[in-house]
Design an enzyme around this catalytic site. Structure first.
Site, PDB file in Angstrom:
ATOM      1  N   GLN B  22       0.846  -1.203   0.000  1.00  0.00           N
ATOM      2  CA  GLN B  22       0.000   0.000   0.000  1.00  0.00           C
ATOM      3  C   GLN B  22       0.880   1.250   0.000  1.00  0.00           C
ATOM      4  O   GLN B  22       0.583   2.229  -0.696  1.00  0.00           O
ATOM      5  CB  GLN B  22      -0.923   0.000   1.233  1.00  0.00           C
ATOM      6  CG  GLN B  22      -1.920  -1.161   1.271  1.00  0.00           C
ATOM      7  CD  GLN B  22      -3.119  -0.976   0.327  1.00  0.00           C
ATOM      8  OE1 GLN B  22      -3.380   0.125  -0.160  1.00  0.00           O
ATOM      9  NE2 GLN B  22      -3.830  -2.063   0.055  1.00  0.00           N
ATOM     10  N   ARG B  31       0.399   9.546  -9.104  1.00  0.00           N
ATOM     11  CA  ARG B  31      -0.885   8.950  -8.757  1.00  0.00           C
ATOM     12  C   ARG B  31      -1.596   9.770  -7.681  1.00  0.00           C
ATOM     13  O   ARG B  31      -2.764  10.151  -7.819  1.00  0.00           O
ATOM     14  CB  ARG B  31      -0.645   7.523  -8.253  1.00  0.00           C
ATOM     15  CG  ARG B  31      -1.881   6.692  -8.001  1.00  0.00           C
ATOM     16  CD  ARG B  31      -1.530   5.393  -7.236  1.00  0.00           C
ATOM     17  NE  ARG B  31      -1.559   5.644  -5.799  1.00  0.00           N
ATOM     18  CZ  ARG B  31      -2.505   5.209  -4.964  1.00  0.00           C
ATOM     19  NH1 ARG B  31      -3.479   4.448  -5.403  1.00  0.00           N
ATOM     20  NH2 ARG B  31      -2.467   5.511  -3.678  1.00  0.00           N
ATOM     21  N   GLY B  55     -12.319  -0.452  -2.980  1.00  0.00           N
ATOM     22  CA  GLY B  55     -10.947  -0.903  -2.710  1.00  0.00           C
ATOM     23  C   GLY B  55     -10.171   0.195  -2.028  1.00  0.00           C
ATOM     24  O   GLY B  55      -9.244   0.756  -2.590  1.00  0.00           O
ATOM     25  N   GLU B  77     -13.242  -2.516   1.398  1.00  0.00           N
ATOM     26  CA  GLU B  77     -11.943  -3.166   1.199  1.00  0.00           C
ATOM     27  C   GLU B  77     -12.051  -4.624   1.593  1.00  0.00           C
ATOM     28  O   GLU B  77     -12.566  -4.950   2.659  1.00  0.00           O
ATOM     29  CB  GLU B  77     -10.866  -2.463   2.040  1.00  0.00           C
ATOM     30  CG  GLU B  77      -9.509  -3.166   2.117  1.00  0.00           C
ATOM     31  CD  GLU B  77      -8.810  -3.329   0.764  1.00  0.00           C
ATOM     32  OE1 GLU B  77      -8.929  -2.408  -0.084  1.00  0.00           O
ATOM     33  OE2 GLU B  77      -8.167  -4.379   0.544  1.00  0.00           O
ATOM     34  N   GLU B 106     -18.474  -6.825  -4.491  1.00  0.00           N
ATOM     35  CA  GLU B 106     -19.533  -7.591  -5.160  1.00  0.00           C
ATOM     36  C   GLU B 106     -20.519  -8.174  -4.144  1.00  0.00           C
ATOM     37  O   GLU B 106     -21.661  -8.482  -4.509  1.00  0.00           O
ATOM     38  CB  GLU B 106     -18.927  -8.763  -5.958  1.00  0.00           C
ATOM     39  CG  GLU B 106     -18.130  -8.374  -7.197  1.00  0.00           C
ATOM     40  CD  GLU B 106     -16.661  -8.051  -6.902  1.00  0.00           C
ATOM     41  OE1 GLU B 106     -16.302  -7.855  -5.703  1.00  0.00           O
ATOM     42  OE2 GLU B 106     -15.870  -7.995  -7.858  1.00  0.00           O
ATOM     43  N   GLU B 129      -9.256   3.467  -7.139  1.00  0.00           N
ATOM     44  CA  GLU B 129      -7.988   3.353  -7.843  1.00  0.00           C
ATOM     45  C   GLU B 129      -7.820   1.879  -8.130  1.00  0.00           C
ATOM     46  O   GLU B 129      -7.345   1.121  -7.300  1.00  0.00           O
ATOM     47  CB  GLU B 129      -6.854   3.918  -6.984  1.00  0.00           C
ATOM     48  CG  GLU B 129      -5.642   4.253  -7.807  1.00  0.00           C
ATOM     49  CD  GLU B 129      -4.827   3.009  -8.147  1.00  0.00           C
ATOM     50  OE1 GLU B 129      -5.228   2.254  -9.073  1.00  0.00           O
ATOM     51  OE2 GLU B 129      -3.800   2.820  -7.489  1.00  0.00           O
ATOM     52  N   GLU B 138      -4.960  -7.380 -13.659  1.00  0.00           N
ATOM     53  CA  GLU B 138      -5.632  -7.557 -12.359  1.00  0.00           C
ATOM     54  C   GLU B 138      -7.150  -7.625 -12.521  1.00  0.00           C
ATOM     55  O   GLU B 138      -7.847  -8.092 -11.626  1.00  0.00           O
ATOM     56  CB  GLU B 138      -5.314  -6.447 -11.342  1.00  0.00           C
ATOM     57  CG  GLU B 138      -3.869  -6.380 -10.954  1.00  0.00           C
ATOM     58  CD  GLU B 138      -3.624  -5.334  -9.879  1.00  0.00           C
ATOM     59  OE1 GLU B 138      -4.527  -5.030  -9.079  1.00  0.00           O
ATOM     60  OE2 GLU B 138      -2.492  -4.819  -9.849  1.00  0.00           O
TER      61      GLU B 138
END
Ligand code: SAH
Ligand code: SAH
Lengths: 393, 393
Positions: B22, B31, B55, B77, B106, B129, B138
């Protein structure tokens, strides 16, 4: 459960499906020579026998078993490497003797009737190269035990290897120990820069996570063992055997690890500071494998191994792809001239919660110093017991 | 199915559970600056809105959304990073606004009644992100699309980022290209030594596997893209946009990759050999992300983004942790003074069979040469179409 098994298989078998990885093992000459002489050096034992190679990979051990005169070899392999192994059999003219079976050894069946196998235990000799780092990592021993109990003839069957032992010894390896410590220190210094920048440039305070980052980095740099290829001269005491497996009889329970209080799982090293250059940087761990006669209750009726073979992955042996797993002390322990430094303690080895193929090693270590020549005399200083849990990555 | 999902989750989420990983993202200033200015630079848009961060990781975007005046932020998350994110909210005084929800986006539900959310689409702004190497790696875009369709207000909802584009360009990078080729050659030379030794010392013929080893090594060294941080001066032509996503409307089908024959997924680079130093070593690929107003049919009623923000991961931009994915040609293409070299072709991008988060890229490339100043004139030489499939590792 099924989900966990799917995850485990996907992760575990991935690298073994690559020829690159198989080739690394095939280029480990200590490994190769030990199995080669175990099999070809005992061809009278293999003559006309039924052999199973558990995890045949590229198939090398199965070819040797056929060359040694086996009547039938079942070469079991889970990954697509099985397809390559099949072609290796043909190329080496042993495809009439060797049958490659693709599947997990836990799930496959042998062609019992077709091949006229003994229903009481179809396999006479089970060969397998299942050993992982510090013997137990990867937990493939479980598969071998299951295969043994399902297929091997209980009374006369032979396991190759027949016995495996684990060892530890104190070693001097300050360069690597210091490098780990420096990398850890560097990571924490980075964190401080990062937290400062994040506050100044982006208005977010991340200080609250410093302790967690610290723990994560400590686990990574300081509390993880490292693969090392140690030279014999860094050994500071006679290695201590901490666990022994008789492959003919050992259980899944034993294969799980080393539980607290196992009588063998202790060590007491007396290091002579006049004869040895310190400091003590680490405890190194490795294993040996034997290919010799059965030693259990059926020893008398099972075939004898006239030419035993032996594989060591210790520092005295030179390169093996296993190397040693080295567990670095958080601070070095200097050795003083004219003194004996005693390092005593115990080891516990348990599978991790997240992944049953990975291990944590708990070391409890206490050290003490005495004058040389007064081995049982007055203790000058005794440390508290230090307890650290390392992961084998 | 369930097993595949378990395997995927175990593999995919593992690294995101580490602060180390992270922190790497949090230390990527291109970013960070793009998201920070997108959110804090448009606080009038965030004021009193309901926001979801898909996320959230360490929680940084959620903190910014709260600082920008959001009424409510749901920070979702999957990994245990959620526990850290919760503490980050408290430490930054936004725990009254931000609710951290641990779970796969989901699978989660929002507290619709409790928080008085609009059943027609509870979320006003969805920030995430989610971008991977070359944008799609991914496949986290799938999760964002699913979250959008489930939670975002269809007519007035905003996606941050709002638009993403993929680019390719020819580049000069001979050092890296040659190094890959040398490593491949070295691996094959090793193989020959190995096969010879295995025959001589252990009596087993492994030649039959040479072709398979060769394919494996070629895939690894030559037909895998590489992470690169290219300097702007190695660009040999204007980048070509090959795919564009409107995040407000794009479908799971579009997110799967680039199918053969998509009109955008072609390129035709004319490289002036007098003005550019060759050779062409590779095609580099990267992406950009925009944070701007909606452009779809609901553009008129959705809030406007007065201060658009922009993130590029291209060579002109300096370091990002994404870098560029560089696909090396198997042989270099020299550029000649007084000539135009044309590189034309197409790209196809598909998920791998084994792992839906990984991609293969098929490039079809043909090159031709003409005299400078005779751009549409006589072709001196035209190569056959070369087709290669690269994996993005
Ligand atoms: N449960 C299982 N069933 C079948 N194969 C297994 C297995 N567990 C591990 N293996 C295979 O066992 C092999 C161990 S490596 C040893 C390969 C080969 N016998 C040699 O000595 O060179 C790997 O190829 C792995 O894929
Ligand atoms: N389906 C899903 N549900 C919930 N979290 C997900 C997810 N897919 C990916 N993630 C999480 O999304 C994060 C992407 S990385 C971005 C982290 C953070 N928003 C930042 O900008 O710094 C990872 O932490 C990952 O664990």
């Amino acid at each position: 459960d099924e989900k966990a098994k799917a995850t485990d298989f996907a992760n575990y078998f991935c690298s073994y499906a690559q020829l690159y990885h198989q080739k690394q093992m095939l280029a480990d000459h200590n490994r190769m020579a030990a199995y080669h002489s175990a099999i070809l050096g005992n061809s009278s034992v293999f003559k006309d026998k039924v052999v199973m190679d558990v995890g045949t990979g590229s198939g090398i051990l199965a070819v040797w078993a056929a060359q040694a005169g086996a009547r039938k070899v079942y070469a079991v392999e889970y990954t697509d490497m099985a397809k390559y192994a099949k072609r290796v059999m043909t190329a080496n003219g042993v495809d009439n003797v060797v049958t490659v079976i693709q599947g997990a050894v836990e799930d496959i069946e042998l062609p019992m009737e077709e091949d006229g196998l003994d229903p009481e235990g179809p396999v006479d000799i089970m060969i397998s190269e299942w050993m992982g780092y510090f013997l137990l990592r990867e937990s493939m021993m479980d598969s071998v035990i299951r295969a043994r109990d399902k297929f091997l003839n209980k009374k006369t069957g032979l396991m190759f290897p027949s016995h495996c032992s684990m060892f530890v010894a104190p070693v001097r390896d300050e360069d690597d120990r210091k490098q780990n410590n420096n990398e850890y220190a560097g990571a924490m210094s980075d964190w401080h820069d990062f937290a400062e920048t994040t506050r100044n440039m982006y208005g977010v305070d991340m200080d609250i996570l410093e302790k967690d980052f610290d723990r994560e980095q400590k686990e990574y740099y300081l509390l993880s063992s490292r693969w090392t290829e140690l030279q014999p001269e860094v050994l500071l005491a006679e290695p201590k055997m901490i666990k022994q497996f008789d492959m003919a009889t050992c259980t899944l329970e034993e294969a799980r690890g080393i539980t607290a209080g196992e009588p063998d799982a202790v060590f007491c090293f007396d290091i002579n500071g006049t004869r040895n250059l310190g400091p003590v940087s680490a405890i190194a761990g490795w294993f040996t494998s034997d290919f010799r006669s059965r030693t259990d209750e059926h020893a008398a009726i099972a075939p004898k191994i006239e030419n035993p073979s032996f594989l060591s992955t210790g520092p005295e042996q030179g390169y093996t792809h296993w190397g040693q797993q080295t567990f670095y002390l958080l601070s070095p322990l200097p050795l003083l001239k004219g003194e004996i430094t005693r390092l005593e303690g115990s080891i516990e080895m348990t599978r991790t919660k997240e992944n049953a193929r990975l291990y944590n090693c708990k070391f409890k270590i206490q050290n003490s110093r005495r004058r040389l020549g007064q081995e049982d005399g007055q203790v000058l200083m005794k440390s508290p017991v230090q307890e650290n849990v390392y992961q084998i990555p």
